[in-house]
Design an enzyme around this catalytic site. Structure first.
Site, mmCIF file in Angstrom:
data_model
loop_
_atom_site.group_PDB
_atom_site.id
_atom_site.type_symbol
_atom_site.label_atom_id
_atom_site.label_comp_id
_atom_site.label_asym_id
_atom_site.label_seq_id
_atom_site.Cartn_x
_atom_site.Cartn_y
_atom_site.Cartn_z
ATOM 1 N N ARG A 160 47.696 33.224 31.171
ATOM 2 C CA ARG A 160 48.288 33.653 32.456
ATOM 3 C C ARG A 160 49.574 32.888 32.748
ATOM 4 O O ARG A 160 49.825 32.458 33.876
ATOM 5 C CB ARG A 160 47.297 33.447 33.616
ATOM 6 C CG ARG A 160 46.034 34.247 33.516
ATOM 7 C CD ARG A 160 46.304 35.748 33.601
ATOM 8 N NE ARG A 160 45.081 36.496 33.786
ATOM 9 C CZ ARG A 160 44.294 36.904 32.794
ATOM 10 N NH1 ARG A 160 44.623 36.651 31.541
ATOM 11 N NH2 ARG A 160 43.203 37.602 33.056
ATOM 12 N N SER A 235 41.896 38.998 39.688
ATOM 13 C CA SER A 235 41.424 37.612 39.794
ATOM 14 C C SER A 235 42.389 36.834 40.688
ATOM 15 O O SER A 235 43.587 36.810 40.420
ATOM 16 C CB SER A 235 41.415 36.927 38.435
ATOM 17 O OG SER A 235 40.641 37.642 37.518
ATOM 18 N N GLU A 342 45.936 32.257 40.821
ATOM 19 C CA GLU A 342 46.630 32.956 39.746
ATOM 20 C C GLU A 342 47.739 33.823 40.338
ATOM 21 O O GLU A 342 48.769 34.050 39.716
ATOM 22 C CB GLU A 342 45.610 33.839 39.005
ATOM 23 C CG GLU A 342 46.119 34.425 37.726
ATOM 24 C CD GLU A 342 45.560 35.802 37.454
ATOM 25 O OE1 GLU A 342 45.982 36.756 38.128
ATOM 26 O OE2 GLU A 342 44.709 35.924 36.558
HETATM 27 N N1 EPU Z 1 30.736 34.999 36.754
HETATM 28 C C1 EPU Z 1 29.763 34.766 37.701
HETATM 29 N N2 EPU Z 1 29.935 35.312 38.936
HETATM 30 C C2 EPU Z 1 30.986 36.086 39.253
HETATM 31 C C3 EPU Z 1 31.978 36.305 38.288
HETATM 32 C C4 EPU Z 1 31.826 35.767 37.044
HETATM 33 O O1 EPU Z 1 28.796 34.075 37.464
HETATM 34 O O2 EPU Z 1 31.038 36.555 40.393
HETATM 35 C C5 EPU Z 1 30.582 34.404 35.409
HETATM 36 C C6 EPU Z 1 29.596 35.082 34.497
HETATM 37 O O3 EPU Z 1 28.935 34.077 33.775
HETATM 38 C C7 EPU Z 1 30.446 35.880 33.544
HETATM 39 C C8 EPU Z 1 31.662 34.989 33.445
HETATM 40 O O4 EPU Z 1 31.806 34.420 34.744
HETATM 41 O O5 EPU Z 1 29.832 36.031 32.307
HETATM 42 C C9 EPU Z 1 32.928 35.736 33.103
HETATM 43 O O6 EPU Z 1 33.132 36.785 34.011
HETATM 44 P P1 EPU Z 1 34.077 38.031 33.645
HETATM 45 O O7 EPU Z 1 33.727 38.569 32.325
HETATM 46 O O8 EPU Z 1 34.075 38.961 34.806
HETATM 47 O O9 EPU Z 1 35.498 37.368 33.461
HETATM 48 P P2 EPU Z 1 36.312 36.289 34.287
HETATM 49 O O10 EPU Z 1 36.448 35.080 33.446
HETATM 50 O O11 EPU Z 1 35.763 36.125 35.651
HETATM 51 C C10 EPU Z 1 38.595 37.028 33.228
HETATM 52 C C11 EPU Z 1 39.951 37.445 33.705
HETATM 53 C C12 EPU Z 1 39.935 38.892 34.172
HETATM 54 C C13 EPU Z 1 39.499 39.767 32.998
HETATM 55 C C14 EPU Z 1 38.112 39.288 32.529
HETATM 56 C C15 EPU Z 1 37.643 40.026 31.290
HETATM 57 C C16 EPU Z 1 41.007 35.412 34.518
HETATM 58 C C17 EPU Z 1 41.484 34.653 35.707
HETATM 59 N N3 EPU Z 1 40.394 36.584 34.781
HETATM 60 O O12 EPU Z 1 37.740 37.044 34.370
HETATM 61 O O13 EPU Z 1 41.258 39.258 34.525
HETATM 62 O O14 EPU Z 1 39.438 41.139 33.373
HETATM 63 O O15 EPU Z 1 38.166 37.882 32.200
HETATM 64 O O16 EPU Z 1 38.377 39.601 30.174
HETATM 65 O O17 EPU Z 1 41.185 34.965 33.386
HETATM 66 C C18 EPU Z 1 42.811 39.401 36.315
HETATM 67 O O18 EPU Z 1 43.477 38.531 35.750
HETATM 68 O O19 EPU Z 1 43.195 39.902 37.411
HETATM 69 C C19 EPU Z 1 41.541 39.831 35.742
HETATM 70 C C20 EPU Z 1 40.739 40.690 36.365
#
Ligand code: EPU
Length: 346
Positions: A160, A235, A342
């Protein structure tokens, strides 16, 4: 050049924040943009408005980059170079690629925003980042009015992050992006658990780029709010990346902490280049602090993804910002980790 005055920016930011621009111009060609930068220097650049929290009126000329065009500029046996204008909507570009069977951006389906703003924060999702397919970024230097071509490694892409967010912040306006996409032989990235589950649900064992795009669209629609219905900026926070020793301390106290191992990136110190770091999902920490699904007036935290702050209608930018600070404070108190926004806060 048609400059409008006293314009609401509500339709131009996906959070749907109602602030005003004292002056506003919709730019539909590079020529108009060049003419503008030769006459004015102090303005605010607005692309898709999808990574932005506006907390106050903007007392500058707001320049809405809105020029379009997608064209194949070179074709090879197994790949193509495609030039895309900054004002193209990112997801429409992804769909164009799927239609033409050009591979590389299918995992980035449905990310809000425009092609010209994608490099700034190196958008990423489901194991793929913008930097994986970009070859060059063309940008207009505001000071001199000249176009500069940035080769990929000059963009200093990181998680990012890019040079356009750091050393060169505010110096350039991105005008075009050139991508190298696969033709015929695609390298698919379907390793992400959620994609595998979605493909399995649909009995797809040999996915095409369209099948991956459809899977990503389904996953995103189930987890992330549609900005056309509920204002949001994806995010709100970055996932913090911490050292092994910090991670071990965290795990001692919270044994169930989810994590991804990552290699340190952009490290100038070569000894650190191979160091393994730990990315901890900020959404998990925010959820552990009890915020998931909470609503305070019209500002809230999405019920399916705690990393996403939402505007249920008439929240002000200040209300969203205050909520984000409150969340940062709680996460720090509970986990001892500072989570960074972010989105760009103006
Ligand atoms: N999780 C929770 N609770 C929540 C959200 C997440 O416990 O409410 C935990 C879970 O363990 C889950 C893990 O977080 O397995 C990862 O969650 P998720 O796959 O939704 O991904 P993220 O790390 O929260 C990142 C990106 C997203 C992208 C997803 C999928 C960032 C800041 N965000 O989110 O990007 O879509 O991975 O690759 O890196 C964005 O940048 O706007 C965005 C949506």
């Amino acid at each position: 050049m048609q400059i409008q005055t006293n314009i609401s920016l509500k339709p131009y930011n996906t959070f749907g924040i109602d602030v005003k621009a004292s002056r506003f111009i919709n730019i539909t060609s590079l020529d108009i943009l060049t003419e503008l930068v030769n006459n004015e220097k102090d303005f605010f650049i607005l692309g898709g408005g999808s990574n932005l929290l506006l907390t106050k009126d903007i007392d500058k000329l707001v320049v809405h980059i809105n020029f379009k065009g997608i064209k194949v500029i070179e074709e090879f046996d197994n790949s193509v170079l495609v030039q895309v204008a900054a004002g193209e909507v990112w997801h429409e570009f992804v769909l164009w690629c799927i239609d033409h069977d050009f591979g590389g951006v299918e995992n980035l389906s449905l990310i809000p925003g425009n092609v010209g703003t994608a490099p700034i924060q190196n958008i990423g999702a489901y194991g793929v980042e913008f930097k994986d397919t970009v070859v060059k970024v063309e940008a207009l230097h505001i000071e001199t009015g000249e176009v500069r071509i940035f080769k990929k490694d000059e963009c200093h892409f990181g998680y990012r992050n890019s040079v356009f967010k750091n050393d060169l912040k505010g110096d350039y306006i991105i005008t075009n992006v050139i991508f190298k996409l696969s033709k015929n032989k695609h390298t698919l990235n379907s390793s992400y658990g959620a994609i595998q589950a979605e493909l399995a649900k649909n009995n797809i064992s040999e996915p095409t780029i369209k099948a991956i795009s459809d899977a990503v669209i389904a996953i995103r629609q189930s987890k992330l709010p549609d900005p056309k219905k509920i204002g949001n900026s994806g995010s709100f926070f970055k996932n913090p990346v911490i050292s092994k020793s910090e991670f071990e301390k965290l795990q001692e106290k919270f044994p169930n902490t989810p994590f991804y191992e990552v290699k340190s990136e952009n490290s100038e110190i070569s000894i650190l280049k191979s160091e393994i770091l730990y990315k901890v999902p900020a959404g998990w920490m925010v959820e552990q602090c009890g915020y998931k699904g909470k609503r305070y007036g019209d500002a809230g935290i999405h019920k399916n993804q705690a990393l996403v702050l939402v505007n249920y209608g008439n929240a002000t930018g200040k209300e969203i910002l205050d909520l984000s600070k409150r969340i940062q404070k709680s996460v720090f108190e509970k986990f001892g980790i500072a989570i960074e926004a972010e989105v760009n806060i103006i």
